[in-house]
Design a protein around this motif. Structure first.
Motif, short mmCIF file in Angstrom:
data_model
loop_
_atom_site.label_atom_id
_atom_site.label_comp_id
_atom_site.label_asym_id
_atom_site.label_seq_id
_atom_site.Cartn_x
_atom_site.Cartn_y
_atom_site.Cartn_z
N SER A 271 38.17 -6.75 4.79
CA SER A 271 38.74 -8.42 5.14
C SER A 271 38.84 -8.74 5.98
N PHE B 27 33.72 -5.65 3.61
CA PHE B 27 33.74 -6.71 4.63
C PHE B 27 33.81 -8.32 5.23
N SER B 28 34.20 -8.66 2.75
CA SER B 28 33.79 -10.22 3.33
C SER B 28 34.72 -11.30 3.94
N GLN B 29 34.46 -12.34 4.79
CA GLN B 29 34.74 -12.80 5.55
C GLN B 29 34.34 -12.44 7.26
N CYS B 30 33.50 -11.28 7.76
CA CYS B 30 33.33 -10.86 8.60
C CYS B 30 32.10 -11.46 9.58
N SER B 31 32.76 -12.66 9.49
CA SER B 31 32.17 -13.68 10.25
C SER B 31 31.61 -13.92 11.58
N CYS C 271 30.23 -12.96 5.25
CA CYS C 271 29.46 -12.58 6.54
C CYS C 271 28.00 -13.84 7.01
N LEU D 167 29.82 -10.14 11.84
CA LEU D 167 29.32 -8.92 11.21
C LEU D 167 27.94 -9.42 11.48
N LEU E 218 25.55 -12.20 9.53
CA LEU E 218 24.83 -11.45 9.54
C LEU E 218 23.27 -11.67 8.79
N THR F 257 37.83 -11.40 11.45
CA THR F 257 36.52 -12.07 12.41
C THR F 257 35.69 -11.80 13.24
N PHE G 160 30.06 -9.01 1.11
CA PHE G 160 29.38 -9.34 2.42
C PHE G 160 29.65 -11.33 2.27
N CYS H 114 25.75 -15.88 3.32
CA CYS H 114 25.38 -14.67 4.05
C CYS H 114 24.01 -16.04 4.85
#
Length: 203
Positions: free
Chosen positions: A94, A116-120, A142, A122, A145, A97, A139, A165
């Motif tokens: 998480s 994988f939350s806030q994997c901006s 993201c 990705l 995404l 970024t 997600f 997303c």
């Protein structure tokens, strides 16, 4: 090694079998980590808030990546996970970024909520065939995404799973999905089409 503020690199030797909870938490100058092939478990929050960490190689001996193991590693852009890992726990990546791509091996059978939350950054992701449930918030946030591949073994999609997303323009729900949780696609502003399977029972 928690709060070792000047530590820049570390190699975990093959003699080590476990990295404990919080082992390198807040080591904010740590840039690279090589994890030996004998390590089986990466503990909870092991590398949380290592904000300079930019690459990680997770060896083939690791079975479990613990809760929040790499949470808020904001410089992390490259992750190599070798075949053997079975579980990626809750919030493991998480708020990473800078993470734009990651390959999940087929050995993985469980991906925890918010993993994988806030994997901006990705842009694409493929769920391994052994995973049967998309957990809550996986997600969420993201925003870039654009491509996600889900296999037909998936039977349910959790709450907020793909919320915000914005990069998704179309989505094919796998044919064996029976349940889509609350707000699973909330604020997916780019989404123009969704294909729902015949087995779906509830949204």
């Amino acid at each position: 090694f928690e709060d070792c503020s000047s530590l820049t690199s570390i190699t975990i030797p093959d003699s080590v079998t476990s990295i404990g909870d919080g082992a390198f938490r807040h080591c904010r100058k740590l840039k690279s980590v090589v994890i030996g092939n004998s390590v089986i478990d990466i503990g909870e929050s092991a590398f949380t808030d290592c904000t300079s960490l930019n690459s990680v190689t997770i060896g083939k001996g690791v079975v479990n990546i613990g809760k929040r193991a790499f949470w808020s590693c904001t410089s992390l852009s490259s992750v190599v996970i070798e075949n053997g890992v079975k579980a990626i726990d809750e919030s493991a990546f998480s708020f990473c970024t800078s993470l734009s791509s990651i390959t999940i091996p087929n050995s993985v059978t469980s991906i925890g909520s918010s993993a994988f939350s806030q994997c901006s950054a990705l842009t694409s992701f493929e769920i391994p065939g052994g995973v049967t449930t998309i957990e809550d918030n996986v997600f969420n946030g993201c925003t870039k995404l654009e491509s996600i591949k889900l296999h037909n073994n998936i039977t349910s999609i959790g709450e907020y799973a793909f919320a915000s997303c914005n990069g998704l323009t179309s989505f094919d729900i796998p044919e064996n999905v029976e349940h889509i949780g609350a707000k699973a696609f909330k604020n997916c502003e780019g989404l123009t089409s969704v294909n729902l399977p015949d087995k779906l029972k509830s949204i």
